[in-house]
Design a protein around this motif. Sequence first.
Motif, short mmCIF file in Angstrom:
data_model
loop_
_atom_site.label_atom_id
_atom_site.label_comp_id
_atom_site.label_asym_id
_atom_site.label_seq_id
_atom_site.Cartn_x
_atom_site.Cartn_y
_atom_site.Cartn_z
N HIS A 47 0.83 -1.20 0.00
CA HIS A 47 0.00 0.00 0.00
C HIS A 47 0.87 1.26 0.00
O HIS A 47 0.60 2.23 -0.72
N LYS B 218 2.29 1.64 -3.55
CA LYS B 218 1.35 1.97 -4.61
C LYS B 218 0.65 3.32 -4.42
O LYS B 218 0.34 4.00 -5.40
N TYR B 219 0.37 3.67 -3.18
CA TYR B 219 -0.51 4.82 -2.95
C TYR B 219 0.12 5.96 -2.15
O TYR B 219 -0.49 7.00 -1.98
N GLN C 116 8.66 4.88 -3.33
CA GLN C 116 9.30 3.98 -4.27
C GLN C 116 10.53 3.30 -3.68
O GLN C 116 10.93 2.23 -4.16
N GLY D 213 9.55 -0.07 -2.65
CA GLY D 213 9.46 -0.96 -3.79
C GLY D 213 10.82 -1.43 -4.28
O GLY D 213 10.98 -2.60 -4.66
N GLU E 68 -1.12 5.28 -14.96
CA GLU E 68 0.27 5.48 -14.59
C GLU E 68 0.60 6.97 -14.46
O GLU E 68 1.35 7.38 -13.56
N ARG F 289 -0.73 8.16 -11.08
CA ARG F 289 0.08 7.68 -9.97
C ARG F 289 1.49 8.24 -10.02
O ARG F 289 2.13 8.44 -8.99
N ASN G 191 4.80 3.25 -12.31
CA ASN G 191 4.24 1.90 -12.28
C ASN G 191 4.96 1.13 -11.18
O ASN G 191 6.18 0.98 -11.22
N GLN G 192 4.20 0.63 -10.21
CA GLN G 192 4.84 -0.07 -9.08
C GLN G 192 5.60 -1.31 -9.55
O GLN G 192 6.62 -1.69 -8.95
N ASP H 90 3.16 -7.07 -8.75
CA ASP H 90 3.22 -7.03 -7.29
C ASP H 90 2.44 -8.17 -6.64
O ASP H 90 2.97 -8.85 -5.75
#
Length: 233
Positions: free
Chosen positions: A85, A88-89, A93, A96, A129, A132, A135-136, A200
């Motif tokens: 979460h 993504k939100y 990064q 990630g 994308e 956001r 892209n995760q 993911d």
Amino acid sequence: MINARKWFNDFAHLFFPHHCAGCGSDLVEAHQHICHQCYTSLPETYFAPHHNNPIEKIFYGRVPVSEAMAAYYFSKQSVLQQLIHTLKYRNNQEVGLQLGRWMGGLLKSSGRFTNIDALIPLPLFPEKEKRRGYNQATVLCNGIAEVINIPVVNDFVLRKRYTDTQTKKGRIERWKNVDGSFVVNDSAIVKPEYVLLVDDVITTGATLEACGTAIVESGAKLSIAVLAWASDE
């Protein structure tokens, strides 16, 4: 010199505390975003070294996949859900990238997933994308690439239409929702022969199947790696 640097880091941490993205603890190194306790709590699947693991079985009879794996089990209200979460939100990064590095370590030590020449992030619809900002799956790929030294190719596969969220759909509905959503980009500069498709979370595998089908139909060999498996059973 080392002691002075440690003193400076400790002093800075006192006034600008650095918190773990998983549990919120400030007991985390300045260059890390996930604390050791959260890392050791992640429920590893141990799928990567094994043929015929549950992720590979998802795609049996659906799309030819050479190797597949999920790094961790996904469950609601877990540390891993919080980390995903945050990635993504909340525009974190760095989380990630770290998760991608751990995926890369599992792929490298598995003894499988060899001779791959490109990492392909599962594409988002361009407008999504843009909203956001990234892209995760690409962020995960970038972390993986740091470990296994394989290039990330972002334009080999395109998502040509918007699809509703898969979260509340059944297996058949999920497939119908994404069928025909992906196309290989004929004008892509790099046309890899063997790709590792990365995302993911996998549940039924419908989205990865739709994307993987386009890849295989282009003549490329396909393997799949995901961060987490959320079983729908």
